[in-house]
Design an enzyme around this catalytic site. Structure first.
Site, mmCIF file in Angstrom:
data_model
loop_
_atom_site.group_PDB
_atom_site.id
_atom_site.type_symbol
_atom_site.label_atom_id
_atom_site.label_comp_id
_atom_site.label_asym_id
_atom_site.label_seq_id
_atom_site.Cartn_x
_atom_site.Cartn_y
_atom_site.Cartn_z
ATOM 1 N N LYS A 1 0.878 -1.067 0.110
ATOM 2 C CA LYS A 1 0.061 0.141 0.045
ATOM 3 C C LYS A 1 0.909 1.407 0.184
ATOM 4 O O LYS A 1 0.706 2.340 -0.834
ATOM 5 C CB LYS A 1 -0.822 0.036 1.238
ATOM 6 C CG LYS A 1 -2.095 -0.900 1.248
ATOM 7 C CD LYS A 1 -2.820 -0.990 2.535
ATOM 8 C CE LYS A 1 -4.284 -1.725 2.466
ATOM 9 N NZ LYS A 1 -5.075 -1.024 1.487
ATOM 10 N N GLU B 1 2.775 -2.614 13.213
ATOM 11 C CA GLU B 1 3.267 -1.465 13.707
ATOM 12 C C GLU B 1 4.011 -0.601 12.838
ATOM 13 O O GLU B 1 4.931 -1.291 12.115
ATOM 14 C CB GLU B 1 4.082 -1.664 15.242
ATOM 15 C CG GLU B 1 4.548 -0.450 15.497
ATOM 16 C CD GLU B 1 5.563 -0.548 16.747
ATOM 17 O OE1 GLU B 1 5.150 -0.703 17.806
ATOM 18 O OE2 GLU B 1 6.666 -0.721 16.454
ATOM 19 N N ALA C 1 17.585 8.443 15.939
ATOM 20 C CA ALA C 1 17.041 7.228 16.543
ATOM 21 C C ALA C 1 18.142 5.951 16.426
ATOM 22 O O ALA C 1 18.242 5.248 17.291
ATOM 23 C CB ALA C 1 15.810 6.886 16.015
HETATM 24 P P1 GTP Z 1 6.808 -1.892 23.514
HETATM 25 O O1 GTP Z 1 6.761 -2.262 22.513
HETATM 26 O O2 GTP Z 1 6.568 -3.004 24.588
HETATM 27 O O3 GTP Z 1 8.226 -1.341 23.893
HETATM 28 O O4 GTP Z 1 5.810 -0.677 23.905
HETATM 29 P P2 GTP Z 1 5.134 0.370 22.945
HETATM 30 O O5 GTP Z 1 4.803 -0.597 21.656
HETATM 31 O O6 GTP Z 1 4.072 0.997 23.574
HETATM 32 O O7 GTP Z 1 6.346 1.115 22.454
HETATM 33 P P3 GTP Z 1 6.382 2.452 21.712
HETATM 34 O O8 GTP Z 1 5.285 2.668 20.744
HETATM 35 O O9 GTP Z 1 6.522 3.844 22.478
HETATM 36 O O10 GTP Z 1 7.714 2.309 20.864
HETATM 37 C C1 GTP Z 1 7.870 1.116 20.116
HETATM 38 C C2 GTP Z 1 9.166 1.176 19.192
HETATM 39 O O11 GTP Z 1 9.333 2.413 18.892
HETATM 40 C C3 GTP Z 1 10.480 0.515 19.946
HETATM 41 O O12 GTP Z 1 10.472 -0.865 19.710
HETATM 42 C C4 GTP Z 1 11.324 1.196 19.011
HETATM 43 O O13 GTP Z 1 11.602 0.440 17.864
HETATM 44 C C5 GTP Z 1 10.818 2.631 18.800
HETATM 45 N N1 GTP Z 1 11.374 3.517 19.912
HETATM 46 C C6 GTP Z 1 10.267 3.836 20.857
HETATM 47 N N2 GTP Z 1 11.192 4.953 21.727
HETATM 48 C C7 GTP Z 1 12.230 4.770 21.497
HETATM 49 C C8 GTP Z 1 13.454 5.526 22.004
HETATM 50 O O14 GTP Z 1 13.483 6.304 22.783
HETATM 51 N N3 GTP Z 1 14.593 5.387 21.004
HETATM 52 C C9 GTP Z 1 14.667 4.751 19.942
HETATM 53 N N4 GTP Z 1 15.683 4.740 19.233
HETATM 54 N N5 GTP Z 1 13.561 4.054 19.366
HETATM 55 C C10 GTP Z 1 12.419 4.250 20.131
HETATM 56 MG MG MG Z 2 6.409 -2.242 20.630
#
Ligand code: GTP
Ligand code: MG
Length: 245
Positions: free
Chosen positions: A60, A179, A191
């Site tokens: 998509k 995601e 990042a």
């Molecule tokens: P988890 O997946 O359990 O950690 O929780 P979540 O899905 O609620 O987390 P979130 O959506 O905040 O972040 C998911 C993904 O975003 C992570 O697996 C990373 O790939 C990326 N990410 C989030 N925060 C950071 C950060 O502070 N630094 C970097 N480099 N990547 C991040």
């Molecule tokens: Mg995650």
């Protein structure tokens, strides 16, 4: 261009991990073999569905990108990366969250088994691509986290959207989460280094803290540079298009 960050599903890895877990239990491994095989098959079946959802989302996005090229002579997407979470990390995450090690538990609790990262040239592109994708009638938006409007304390910026995508199997449509992380080249550049620093455990604490602070400064500088370059780009290419904030 799409970079596949991982090879296809690896059954050997899965069997080794499950075999190890079973061998650590009280019952002899032999008694559990049938269950183990069922579990292996179940995870594999489900991972193939996640893989299908990941491919659907990337297709998509490729279609949107080529439409922009044809209509506006502009490539909003610089490149994409995609990956399926490894069985190792799926099991590790379920264990960490103290959730049952079952396929159902993965389906109910993990929304990042299939992941696509969309690296755009400009911030406007991030929002237009995300908005056009979110507006498509055959997929659902399950969750949005806008770390661009609300950066994390460490300076992390990206737009995270979890979509539910129908994957059509012989048994019908299976809505499967993917995601998607939308970000600019500058956000991705930042990042990657922050991720590398986070996993660099052999640095002295003070060095780590100093680098984290510098990274926060870098995040702000990159944001300013991005804003200035976005302005120039808008001037060259005209006002933002429909779908953009
Ligand atoms: P988890 O997946 O359990 O950690 O929780 P979540 O899905 O609620 O987390 P979130 O959506 O905040 O972040 C998911 C993904 O975003 C992570 O697996 C990373 O790939 C990326 N990410 C989030 N925060 C950071 C950060 O502070 N630094 C970097 N480099 N990547 C991040
Ligand atoms: Mg995650």
């Amino acid at each position: 261009m799409i970079l596949d960050r991982q090879s296809r599903i690896n059954t050997t890895e899965l069997r080794t991990r499950l075999g190890l877990m079973l061998s650590q239990m009280d019952q002899p491994f032999a008694d559990m073999q049938d269950d183990a095989v069922d579990l292996v098959t179940g995870f594999l079946d489900q991972l193939q569905v996640y893989e299908g959802a990941m491919y659907e989302i990337s297709t998509k996005l490729e279609i949107l990108d080529s439409e922009f090229q044809v209509q506006f002579s502009h490539d909003p997407i610089h490149h994409m990366e995609r990956r399926l979470k490894s069985i190792e990390s799926i099991l590790g995450k379920l264990e960490r969250k103290e959730l049952p090690i079952t396929v159902q538990s993965m389906r109910d609790n993990l929304f990042d088994v299939a992941g696509v990262r969309v690296i755009c040239n400009y911030r406007d592109d991030v929002y237009s691509v995300a908005n056009y994708l979110s507006g498509q009638s055959d997929i659902q938006v399950l969750r949005v986290k806008d770390y661009i409007q609300h950066p994390k304390q460490n300076g992390y910026r990206s737009l995270h959207v979890i979509y539910a995508v129908p994957v059509f199997l012989s048994s019908g449509a299976h809505y499967t989460p993917v995601e998607v992380q939308f970000r600019t080249i500058a956000m991705d550049y930042w990042a990657s280094l922050e991720h590398a620093l986070r996993y660099k455990t052999d640095l002295p604490d003070d060095k780590h803290a100093e680098h984290s602070q510098t990274l926060l400064d870098c995040a702000r500088s990159l944001q300013n540079v991005e804003t200035q370059m976005q302005t120039i780009h808008r001037d060259i290419n005209g006002a933002p298009r429909a779908g953009e904030p």
